[in-house]
Design a protein around this motif. Structure first.
Motif, PDB file in Angstrom:
ATOM      1  N   TRP A  64      -7.541   1.526   7.858  1.00  0.00           N
ATOM      2  CA  TRP A  64      -7.293   2.121   6.534  1.00  0.00           C
ATOM      3  C   TRP A  64      -6.347   1.268   5.705  1.00  0.00           C
ATOM      4  CZ3 TRP A  64     -10.548   5.083   4.285  1.00  0.00           C
ATOM      5  CH2 TRP A  64     -11.411   5.862   5.058  1.00  0.00           C
ATOM      6  N   ALA A  65      -5.412   0.585   6.368  1.00  0.00           N
ATOM      7  CA  ALA A  65      -4.506  -0.295   5.613  1.00  0.00           C
ATOM      8  C   ALA A  65      -5.316  -1.433   5.004  1.00  0.00           C
ATOM      9  CB  ALA A  65      -3.421  -0.834   6.533  1.00  0.00           C
ATOM     10  N   ASN A  66      -6.245  -1.937   5.767  1.00  0.00           N
ATOM     11  CA  ASN A  66      -7.117  -3.006   5.294  1.00  0.00           C
ATOM     12  C   ASN A  66      -7.941  -2.516   4.104  1.00  0.00           C
ATOM     13  OD1 ASN A  66      -8.717  -5.277   5.124  1.00  0.00           O
ATOM     14  ND2 ASN A  66     -10.067  -4.625   6.766  1.00  0.00           N
ATOM     15  N   ARG A  67      -8.468  -1.301   4.233  1.00  0.00           N
ATOM     16  CA  ARG A  67      -9.263  -0.726   3.150  1.00  0.00           C
ATOM     17  C   ARG A  67      -8.429  -0.622   1.871  1.00  0.00           C
ATOM     18  NH1 ARG A  67     -13.839   2.288   3.335  1.00  0.00           N
ATOM     19  NH2 ARG A  67     -14.414   0.576   4.663  1.00  0.00           N
ATOM     20  N   ALA A  68      -7.156  -0.271   2.055  1.00  0.00           N
ATOM     21  CA  ALA A  68      -6.298  -0.072   0.877  1.00  0.00           C
ATOM     22  C   ALA A  68      -5.999  -1.384   0.162  1.00  0.00           C
ATOM     23  CB  ALA A  68      -5.003   0.612   1.287  1.00  0.00           C
ATOM     24  N   THR A  69      -6.173  -2.502   0.838  1.00  0.00           N
ATOM     25  CA  THR A  69      -5.862  -3.762   0.153  1.00  0.00           C
ATOM     26  C   THR A  69      -6.995  -4.193  -0.787  1.00  0.00           C
ATOM     27  OG1 THR A  69      -6.828  -5.135   1.884  1.00  0.00           O
ATOM     28  CG2 THR A  69      -4.483  -4.638   2.088  1.00  0.00           C
ATOM     29  N   VAL A  70      -8.112  -3.491  -0.768  1.00  0.00           N
ATOM     30  CA  VAL A  70      -9.226  -3.895  -1.634  1.00  0.00           C
ATOM     31  C   VAL A  70      -8.850  -3.719  -3.095  1.00  0.00           C
ATOM     32  CG1 VAL A  70     -11.600  -3.392  -2.304  1.00  0.00           C
ATOM     33  CG2 VAL A  70     -10.965  -3.375   0.102  1.00  0.00           C
ATOM     34  N   LEU A  71      -8.274  -2.571  -3.395  1.00  0.00           N
ATOM     35  CA  LEU A  71      -7.896  -2.335  -4.785  1.00  0.00           C
ATOM     36  C   LEU A  71      -6.801  -1.281  -4.830  1.00  0.00           C
ATOM     37  CD1 LEU A  71     -10.265  -2.073  -7.821  1.00  0.00           C
ATOM     38  CD2 LEU A  71      -8.332  -0.517  -7.606  1.00  0.00           C
ATOM     39  N   GLN A  72      -5.703  -1.624  -5.425  1.00  0.00           N
ATOM     40  CA  GLN A  72      -4.614  -0.670  -5.631  1.00  0.00           C
ATOM     41  C   GLN A  72      -4.225  -0.738  -7.096  1.00  0.00           C
ATOM     42  OE1 GLN A  72      -2.845   1.454  -2.993  1.00  0.00           O
ATOM     43  NE2 GLN A  72      -4.977   1.075  -2.479  1.00  0.00           N
ATOM     44  N   ALA A  73      -4.239   0.415  -7.748  1.00  0.00           N
ATOM     45  CA  ALA A  73      -3.922   0.438  -9.176  1.00  0.00           C
ATOM     46  C   ALA A  73      -2.645   1.221  -9.416  1.00  0.00           C
ATOM     47  CB  ALA A  73      -5.067   1.090  -9.938  1.00  0.00           C
ATOM     48  N   SER A  74      -1.955   0.791 -10.423  1.00  0.00           N
ATOM     49  CA  SER A  74      -0.776   1.529 -10.851  1.00  0.00           C
ATOM     50  C   SER A  74      -0.927   1.745 -12.354  1.00  0.00           C
ATOM     51  CB  SER A  74       0.449   0.697 -10.497  1.00  0.00           C
ATOM     52  OG  SER A  74       1.553   1.211 -11.141  1.00  0.00           O
ATOM     53  N   THR A  75      -1.290   2.970 -12.708  1.00  0.00           N
ATOM     54  CA  THR A  75      -1.596   3.258 -14.118  1.00  0.00           C
ATOM     55  C   THR A  75      -0.524   4.068 -14.799  1.00  0.00           C
ATOM     56  OG1 THR A  75      -2.665   5.354 -13.601  1.00  0.00           O
ATOM     57  CG2 THR A  75      -4.069   3.393 -13.546  1.00  0.00           C
ATOM     58  N   GLY A  76       0.388   4.637 -13.986  1.00  0.00           N
ATOM     59  CA  GLY A  76       1.383   5.537 -14.558  1.00  0.00           C
ATOM     60  C   GLY A  76       0.931   6.992 -14.484  1.00  0.00           C
ATOM     61  N   ASP A  77      -0.330   7.232 -14.147  1.00  0.00           N
ATOM     62  CA  ASP A  77      -0.821   8.602 -13.977  1.00  0.00           C
ATOM     63  C   ASP A  77      -0.978   8.840 -12.478  1.00  0.00           C
ATOM     64  OD1 ASP A  77      -2.329  10.876 -13.613  1.00  0.00           O
ATOM     65  OD2 ASP A  77      -3.821  10.399 -15.141  1.00  0.00           O
ATOM     66  N   ALA A  78      -0.102   9.669 -11.930  1.00  0.00           N
ATOM     67  CA  ALA A  78      -0.100   9.866 -10.473  1.00  0.00           C
ATOM     68  C   ALA A  78      -1.435  10.412  -9.985  1.00  0.00           C
ATOM     69  CB  ALA A  78       1.024  10.813 -10.075  1.00  0.00           C
ATOM     70  N   HIS A  79      -2.070  11.262 -10.781  1.00  0.00           N
ATOM     71  CA  HIS A  79      -3.362  11.834 -10.373  1.00  0.00           C
ATOM     72  C   HIS A  79      -4.413  10.727 -10.227  1.00  0.00           C
ATOM     73  CE1 HIS A  79      -2.425  16.113 -10.747  1.00  0.00           C
ATOM     74  NE2 HIS A  79      -1.696  15.796 -11.797  1.00  0.00           N
ATOM     75  N   THR A 108      -6.408   6.014  -2.809  1.00  0.00           N
ATOM     76  CA  THR A 108      -6.536   6.618  -1.477  1.00  0.00           C
ATOM     77  C   THR A 108      -7.737   7.549  -1.332  1.00  0.00           C
ATOM     78  OG1 THR A 108      -4.139   6.542  -1.219  1.00  0.00           O
ATOM     79  CG2 THR A 108      -5.336   8.049   0.235  1.00  0.00           C
ATOM     80  N   TRP A 109      -7.788   8.573  -2.159  1.00  0.00           N
ATOM     81  CA  TRP A 109      -8.720   9.668  -1.864  1.00  0.00           C
ATOM     82  C   TRP A 109     -10.151   9.355  -2.276  1.00  0.00           C
ATOM     83  CZ3 TRP A 109      -6.836  12.964   1.500  1.00  0.00           C
ATOM     84  CH2 TRP A 109      -5.443  13.001   1.635  1.00  0.00           C
ATOM     85  N   ASN A 110     -10.288   8.615  -3.367  1.00  0.00           N
ATOM     86  CA  ASN A 110     -11.657   8.268  -3.755  1.00  0.00           C
ATOM     87  C   ASN A 110     -12.290   7.303  -2.748  1.00  0.00           C
ATOM     88  OD1 ASN A 110     -14.065   7.852  -5.136  1.00  0.00           O
ATOM     89  ND2 ASN A 110     -13.110   7.593  -7.093  1.00  0.00           N
ATOM     90  N   PRO A 111     -11.569   6.259  -2.299  1.00  0.00           N
ATOM     91  CA  PRO A 111     -12.151   5.414  -1.242  1.00  0.00           C
ATOM     92  C   PRO A 111     -12.485   6.196   0.034  1.00  0.00           C
ATOM     93  CG  PRO A 111     -10.309   4.275  -2.263  1.00  0.00           C
ATOM     94  CD  PRO A 111     -10.327   5.660  -2.841  1.00  0.00           C
ATOM     95  N   LEU A 112     -11.633   7.135   0.408  1.00  0.00           N
ATOM     96  CA  LEU A 112     -11.932   7.960   1.588  1.00  0.00           C
ATOM     97  C   LEU A 112     -13.205   8.764   1.335  1.00  0.00           C
ATOM     98  CD1 LEU A 112     -11.352   9.432   4.276  1.00  0.00           C
ATOM     99  CD2 LEU A 112      -9.864  10.983   3.011  1.00  0.00           C
ATOM    100  N   ASN A 113     -13.271   9.371   0.157  1.00  0.00           N
ATOM    101  CA  ASN A 113     -14.442  10.176  -0.182  1.00  0.00           C
ATOM    102  C   ASN A 113     -15.718   9.323  -0.160  1.00  0.00           C
ATOM    103  OD1 ASN A 113     -14.619  12.882  -2.638  1.00  0.00           O
ATOM    104  ND2 ASN A 113     -16.043  12.294  -1.073  1.00  0.00           N
TER     105      ASN A 113
END
Ligand code: GLC
Length: 767
Positions: free
Chosen positions: A301-316, A323-328
């Motif tokens: 899962w850590a590897n999966r998380a390195t594909v794309l991480q965004a910081s938009t200022g909107d926590a939702h 996290t949750w959309n890639p899991l879904n």
């Protein structure tokens, strides 16, 4: 408003602190072979690869109470005599503290009562086909304590249908406790069964008592809520060599000194034969192996998380994108519309659904996407046809061709185009894939035949025939196989525009010219008065000359899908029609909870000769808010450059936002998984309640909408293409995106109405 749980973003988890959620709030565990779902009360089911014929345990969908049984740990406290569960159910004995933590691939519980704290962590590691129950018992008091711990799971009969024919199976299954192996072995001798594995339940500690029989565990007049033997502190040590309702109950006695902690584990395992099962049991005979297995899972899962991480200022948005959309997406691709608390696991995989579910995976895990795409294509007919559903793990590779969905084969090019741009490897198009009747052809040829198949079945106006339905299953109510689909016409234009450049790259200029001409031909029809209704696009051209989805109708006057696809396909570029169509969608379909799929909903018989409407008004395809279709509206608004509108639609669909709108009780569903639909305004007080969770094309398409259109980061042949369409609310955005082995940091900043893009390479990514 009552809160049952909340996000813990730092640990990428959702923590439930009250087990009495409005419905089962589940998580999925699995390694793509052994899979399970588990609720906040540890209700759930475990299956191997395919849930129709390979379910290892049993779950009761229909009887009350719901969400029973599952993967239980019972605790008998010798001091108080109370039997309880750290996950509350099924004893429902009060807990002083309860927490259920769902995270990608892992669900854990902490329950506390009378100075004893029990933690159970459930997961399936990547490399082994075992569902592990990692248990820690703590004595929080300053006196010695004695506990009996017991596992419980109810073994299933593998085949869903055989669960109903139970009577004849009594003779053909057996459950034995084997002291040498310290396990309960489930023997399955059912003749003509497609799958006869070796299944077991074992424990890392010596077992002090056991029950292979569910009924013996409950005791006469007892139940899972009140298992009589455990309550009395006695075991019947039942074995069921001649069959019965099998259970995996292994009891362990624990003496805990003041303040002491003990760890132990249970293993529900499956292997092809008993020798391999014994090796698996042996491997997990010490909790140290649980730690290694957990570390391997965390790495996945850590590897999966390195594909794309965004910081938009909107926590939702951030927690969904990161996290949750890639899991879904992972869950939907593995399971399709297969099994959940809503789906009973008999639906197999679907050609078009799985192909769409693979779309986001082309970015998240291109190798996995490629594997899945080839699997789907291997169920395509030589004539280019798709299918309704298929069961790749059934012995005869079962396929169901009915009902006919005319859109099946329009999807592959969308997924494959994204895949080859992500990897930069066009050779994928030349890989050979079989057809369902035998013979084989390249991926490219599968795609080409699929598009030809649709094009060869056009109606009098030149648009594709509907048969039973296109993407929208609800159109089946019109029972008009000779109707023409405007939506599919637009999708064909889009598909042709993706296909032509692929064909040219392979030197197939004739095919490219065919596709280009097709796009022009369809676009003309779609912009003629036949499909354009003056302010938006119609939905269907019926064979009796009437139309669905036009202003002249009192019900089903406007549908969302053709408005969004007019923009995506470029059909609506003509005279700004796409923009006008999306304006009309906003005016007629938008609500505080999202976009209805059509309005007004049908309340009865649209035409005297038509059948009754299928879904109740405001549900499903009849005027619910349809999340899957909304993903296309988000994309369309981005393509129109209207970031605020795109974001408004996106945000309304986020389950965490939906759960906050009128509270978690009203939303009912998990606040961390996309839903296929949300009840529409016609449902009155229930308007805004979630529909079916997890298993929806929303997951894949919404990931694409958010990352490739709002954030605008799309793979292209030579590089990432960055064309963001940010809402005003996102001042500054940072995205870390792994692309072809390198990690790019992309910063998007608003500057005088424009968006400035800057990017740099971070340390070369080892993945
Ligand atoms: C469900 C079906 C999918 C269909 C959609 C719209 O999600 O699984 O196949 O396209 O509904 O009807």
């Amino acid at each position: 408003m009552k809160q049952y749980g909340s996000f813990d973003d730092a640990t990428r988890s959702f923590v439930i602190t009250d087990p009495l959620t409005p419905g089962p709030w589940i998580n999925y565990l699995g390694n793509r072979r052994l899979q399970a779902f588990i609720s906040q009360q540890a209700g759930g089911l475990c299956w191997y690869k395919e849930p129709q014929t390979r379910r290892l345990t049993r779950y009761h969908w229909l009887p009350a109470p719901s969400d029973r049984p599952g993967f239980y740990l019972y605790v008998r406290d010798h001091q108080t005599g109370v039997v309880w569960n750290p996950h509350f159910a099924p004893t429902c004995a009060a807990l002083e503290r309860y927490a259920c933590r769902h995270a990608p691939g892992v669900t854990s519980f902490t329950g506390e009562r009378d100075g004893v704290r029990i933690t159970v962590r459930y997961f399936v590691p990547p490399g082994h086909d075992v569902l592990l129950w990692d248990v820690t018992a703590e004595n929080l008091t300053n006196a010695a304590r004695k506990l009996t711990l017991a596992s419980f799971t109810e073994f299933g009969l593998l085949d869903a249908a055989r669960e109903l024919w139970w009577c004849y199976l009594k003779n053909q299954v057996g459950f034995h406790f084997d002291a040498a192996e310290n396990w309960i072995r489930y023997d399955y001798h059912v003749f003509e069964a497609p799958y006869t594995p070796a299944i077991f339940m074992s424990c890392t500690e010596a077992v002090s008592g056991f029950e292979c029989s569910r009924d013996a565990f409950c005791g006469k007049g007892g139940s899972l809520e009140r298992p009589l033997g455990l309550t009395a502190g006695t075991w019947s040590n039942s074995q069921l060599p001649g069959g019965g309702h099998g259970a995996g109950v292994l009891g362990v006695e624990l003496e805990l000194a003041a303040g002491a902690t003990r760890r132990l584990g249970y293993v529900l395992g499956v292997a092809p034969d008993s020798t391999q099962a014994a090796a698996l049991r042996q491997h997990f005979s010490q909790v140290a192996a649980f730690d290694e297995a957990h570390a391997a899972l965390q790495e996945f899962w850590a590897n999966r998380a390195t594909v794309l991480q965004a910081s938009t200022g909107d926590a939702h948005a951030d927690r969904m994108i990161n996290t949750w959309n890639p899991l879904n997406c992972e869950v939907a691709l593995n399971i399709a519309r297969g099994i959940s608390t809503d789906h009973m696991g008999v639906d197999g995989l679907r050609f078009r659904d799985t192909m769409q579910d693979a779309l986001a995976m082309t970015v998240l895990d291109p190798a996995r996407a490629a594997e899945r795409v080839k699997l789907v294509l291997s169920f395509q007919g030589q004539d280019g046809s798709g299918n309704f559903a298929f069961w790749p793990d059934s012995p005869d590779r079962r396929v169901s061709l009915h009902p006919v969905r005319c859109d099946n084969t329009v999807w592959p090019v969308m997924t494959v185009d994204n895949l080859v741009k992500e990897t930069g490897d066009i050779r994928f198009l030349e890989e050979s894939v079989p057809f369902r009747e035998g013979g084989a052809a390249s991926v490219y040829e599968h795609i080409r035949r699929g598009l030809c198949y649709i094009d060869d079945r056009r109606g009098p106006h030149g648009l594709p025939l509907l048969f039973h339905a296109d993407w929208n299953d609800g159109l089946a109510i019109f029972r008009d196989e000779r109707a023409e689909s405007v939506m599919l016409g637009m999708q064909m234009v889009y598909a042709a525009k993706l296909f032509a450049p692929l064909a040219r790259r392979l030197g197939r200029t004739e095919d490219a010219a065919w596709a280009e001409a097709l796009a022009v031909r369809y676009t003309e029809v779609l912009n003629s008065d036949v499909a354009w209704d003056g302010a938006w696009y119609a939905r269907l051209l019926l064979s009796n000359g009437k139309r669905i989805g036009t202003a002249g109708r009192s019900e089903g006057r406007i549908y969302l899908e053709p408005q969004a696809w007019s923009v995506i396909s470029g059909v609506g570029d003509f005279e700004g029609r796409g923009r006008r169509a999306m304006d009309a969608a906003r005016e007629h379909l938008d609500t505080e909870c999202g976009l209805m799929i059509c309005a007004p909903p049908y309340t009865g018989i649209p035409e005297p000769t038509d059948p009754l409407t299928g879904n109740a008004p405001g549900t499903g395809e009849n005027g619910a808010i349809f999340c899957h279709a909304t993903t296309w509206a988000v994309i369309a608004e981005c393509l129109l450059g209207r970031g605020d509108q795109a974001y408004a639609y996106y945000r309304k669909m986020l389950p965490s936002v939906a759960a906050e709108r009128r509270g978690q009780d009203h939303w009912v569903r998990e606040p961390y998984a996309f839903n296929s639909t949300v009840l529409g305004p016609a449902r009155g007080d229930d308007f805004g309640a979630g529909g079916i969770g997890w298993l929806t094309g929303t997951a894949s398409w919404m990931y694409v909408a958010a990352t490739q259109y709002l954030l605008g980061i799309r793979p292209d042949w030579d590089d990432l293409q960055i064309k963001p369409c940010l809402p005003a609310a996102w001042g500054e955005v940072t995205v870390d995106r792994r692309f072809r082995g390198q990690l790019h940091r992309i910063a998007l900043r608003r500057r005088n109405g424009d968006i400035a893009v800057s990017r740099c390479l971070l340390d070369s990514d080892p993945q």
